[in-house]
Every structure is written in C-alpha cells, then in structure tokens.
Design a protein around this motif. Structure first.
Motif, mmCIF file in Angstrom:
data_model
loop_
_atom_site.group_PDB
_atom_site.id
_atom_site.type_symbol
_atom_site.label_atom_id
_atom_site.label_comp_id
_atom_site.label_asym_id
_atom_site.label_seq_id
_atom_site.Cartn_x
_atom_site.Cartn_y
_atom_site.Cartn_z
ATOM 1 N N SER A 144 26.458 50.604 52.567
ATOM 2 C CA SER A 144 27.198 50.819 53.808
ATOM 3 C C SER A 144 27.288 52.303 54.121
ATOM 4 O O SER A 144 27.491 53.119 53.223
ATOM 5 N N TRP B 85 24.915 48.433 46.793
ATOM 6 C CA TRP B 85 25.142 47.076 46.286
ATOM 7 C C TRP B 85 23.787 46.483 45.906
ATOM 8 O O TRP B 85 22.913 46.310 46.753
ATOM 9 N N PHE C 44 28.469 38.349 53.379
ATOM 10 C CA PHE C 44 28.446 39.813 53.434
ATOM 11 C C PHE C 44 27.055 40.244 53.906
ATOM 12 O O PHE C 44 26.124 40.405 53.112
ATOM 13 N N SER D 89 29.280 43.581 58.450
ATOM 14 C CA SER D 89 29.278 44.838 57.692
ATOM 15 C C SER D 89 30.467 45.738 58.031
ATOM 16 O O SER D 89 30.847 46.595 57.222
ATOM 17 N N PHE E 272 33.534 45.513 55.383
ATOM 18 C CA PHE E 272 33.466 45.909 53.976
ATOM 19 C C PHE E 272 32.630 47.171 53.835
ATOM 20 O O PHE E 272 31.836 47.515 54.722
ATOM 21 N N ARG E 273 32.820 47.838 52.706
ATOM 22 C CA ARG E 273 32.046 49.036 52.376
ATOM 23 C C ARG E 273 31.561 48.890 50.938
ATOM 24 O O ARG E 273 32.369 48.716 50.019
ATOM 25 N N THR E 274 30.270 48.979 50.747
ATOM 26 C CA THR E 274 29.721 48.788 49.398
ATOM 27 C C THR E 274 30.115 49.913 48.450
ATOM 28 O O THR E 274 30.192 49.698 47.234
ATOM 29 N N LYS F 272 33.808 50.143 45.706
ATOM 30 C CA LYS F 272 33.372 49.081 44.810
ATOM 31 C C LYS F 272 34.502 48.126 44.408
ATOM 32 O O LYS F 272 34.324 46.916 44.398
ATOM 33 N N ARG G 264 37.349 47.449 45.974
ATOM 34 C CA ARG G 264 37.766 46.630 47.118
ATOM 35 C C ARG G 264 36.697 45.599 47.462
ATOM 36 O O ARG G 264 37.012 44.450 47.804
ATOM 37 N N PHE G 265 35.441 46.005 47.369
ATOM 38 C CA PHE G 265 34.347 45.075 47.650
ATOM 39 C C PHE G 265 34.352 43.933 46.636
ATOM 40 O O PHE G 265 34.117 42.764 46.978
ATOM 41 N N GLN H 265 37.062 41.623 47.639
ATOM 42 C CA GLN H 265 36.687 40.896 48.860
ATOM 43 C C GLN H 265 35.761 39.721 48.538
ATOM 44 O O GLN H 265 35.873 38.644 49.138
#
Length: 317
Positions: free
Chosen positions: A7, A26, A113, A118, A121-123, A126, A128-129, A132
C-alpha cells in the motif's frame, strides 16, 4: 501462487515482484511450491516451519514466537458448496519488515483485501493489517452461520412434509459444518487471548507494535469471535434437537405402519382360517348346499368386519 502487494500512503495498492520487494509489503502465498517457500524464506529470513505450518489442513490454531518473527496460525471458514462448510488453516507471519500469509487455497477472507478495498487497509501497518484479517475471518464465520440457520429452517420445513433421506443427509452436512466451526472458533479464541497478552511482552513489541486503535480492533475481533462461538453452540443444539425430533418421528411412523400391518394380518387371517376349515377333504357342514359359498363368504366377511371394528376401537388403525 505468489503475489506481493504494498500500500502507498494514498491508499493505492501496488503489485511488486521478488526483485522489487520493499519493506512494508504483503507477501501472499497460495498453495505454494517448494521453490516459492524456499525463495520467500531466504528473502525474509523466516523459519521454513513457519511457512509450511498452514500446509497441513488438520493443523489447529496456535501462535509461535521467534526472535525475528511472530506466526499466528488461524482457521478461516470456507464454503465448499451450498450446504457444505469447512475450515482452512491460514498462517499470518509478521516480521520487522513484512507480513506474510500462507494458505492452501484461495479464501474469501484474503480475497476481500484487494484493489477495490485498498483504502481501508495499509500493508505497512502490519499489526493492524493482521487484526483486520482476523476480524474479516470472524465476520465470515457470522455470515456462514446465518446461512446455516436459514438452511436448517428450510430443511425443517421440508422434513415436515416428507421424510426423505436426502433432507436428513442435508441436516447431517450442516451439523458437520457446525462441528468444524466450533473447533476452529475455540482454538482461534485461545490465539486471540494470547495476542492480547503479547502486547506487554518486550520480546514481541518490536514486531507486534500495538497502538490504541490496534488494541480496540483486537478487542472487536475477540467480541466477534465470542459471538460466533455462542451462535455455533446455539445452532448446534438446535440441529441436534431437530435431528432427535425427526428421528423420533421416523420411529413413531414406523411403529404406526407396523401396527397397521399387524391389524390387517389379523383381519385377513380370519377368511383364510374359515376357508381352510371348509376346504378340508372330510365331511363338513353345507357340503351339499348350493348356497355354501355365499354363506361361508358372508360368515368370513362378518367375522372380519367385527374384528376390524374391535381393532379400530383399540386404535389399531
């Protein structure tokens, strides 16, 4: 299949390859080949056992911690067909630079995802991803459980009209799916509790960095998991009682059929016995009468009718 995504700050998702691998990417591995596992392990310095952990479809959820990586193995729900549900191991590996997912099949949890979602989320975030993905898995459990509830109601209505083997087997298939869900959710719950404890572990803090929003998200995942477990237990009890009820109904119907056949056997045996008496090769009453057949037939019908009335009064029909 090996796919690498990252991301940007703007939310745009960019696809990379092994030669352009960047920090915060990711790495998504689906049904990997030995070469893919080897090259990813060399580039990320991840233990080969971590990468191979999700390749055993009987593997239960657990968490492993190494010096430079944390592996979270969870079980995600999959729908094999309209009425068949199962679970599949999914390995989520966090390192200081990457997040790696390994699974035997393409699952709807990871498919959510993508480029269209996109912005959510933010890859490179990490932790938080990771949460998620776990949250999305819990929501799919709840979605499939609602589908199972609707299917069980449909099967119940069909079984009320006719006891077909196909409908009973559908009920069995739903019970099997709930059994898989129950085992997976229980082990996933233990993993979530351990992740909650790891937030204060100095060894994992450089990798599993949790901010206040991340802790709130993890608590939401735990709540969703708990709700899914409660729904599984409730639906399992309903289906078990439903199966017991229809089993009793089938047994009762069988008893009614046997009772009816026994009554009919008694009634039909009376004309047989009477005709046997008058059919013996010895002198018998009415042997020379021209109306013997009508008399014997009338006698048989009268006695059979009387016995039918007696059996009817005793609820044999």
């Amino acid at each position: 299949m090996l796919r690498i995504l990252k991301s940007h700050e703007s939310g745009r998702l960019v696809e990379l390859d092994l030669n352009t691998l960047e920090k915060g990417a990711w790495i998504n591995i689906i049904d990997p080949t030995p070469y893919e596992l080897k090259i990813v392990g060399e580039l990320t310095n991840v233990e080969p056992d971590f990468l191979r952990s999700a390749l055993d479809d009987e593997e239960r959820s657990h968490t492993d911690v190494e010096d430079d990586a944390i592996m979270v193995l969870t079980n995600v729900p999959v729908m094999r067909s309209y009425e068949s549900y199962d679970t599949l191991p999914l390995a989520l590996i966090l390192t200081k630079e990457y997040i790696i997912t390994v699974c035997l099949e393409e699952t709807p949890v990871l498919s959510e995802f993508n480029e269209r979602s996109s912005r959510f989320f933010r890859t490179f975030k990490k932790t938080r991803f990771l949460f998620q993905i776990l949250y999305k898995s819990a929501t799919f459990y709840l979605r499939y459980l609602r589908q199972i509830s609707k299917l069980s109601d449909e099967v119940e209505h069909m079984l009320r009209d006719s006891m077909r083997n196909r409908d009973i087997l559908r009920l069995l298939e739903l019970q099997k799916g709930l059994t898989y869900f129950n085992a997976a959710l229980r082990s996933d719950g233990a993993v979530l509790d351990k992740l909650l404890r790891l937030r204060t572990n100095p060894q994992t803090q450089p990798i599993l960095k949790m901010y206040e929003e991340d802790e709130d998200l993890l608590e939401d995942v735990i709540i969703e998991n708990k709700q899914a477990r409660e729904m599984v237990e409730m639906y399992s009890k309903i289906l078990a009682r439903l199966a017991d009820t229809f089993s009793s109904i089938i047994s009762n119907n069988q008893n009614l059929v046997m009772k009816f056949l026994a009554a009919m056997t008694i009634i039909l045996a009376i004309p047989t016995v009477i005709s046997s008496f008058f059919g013996m090769n010895v002198p018998v009453p009415l042997a020379t009468s021209a109306d013997a057949f009508l008399v014997i037939a009338g006698l048989s019908v009268s006695i059979a009718g009387f016995m039918a009335f007696v059996l009817w009064r005793h609820n044999m029909f």
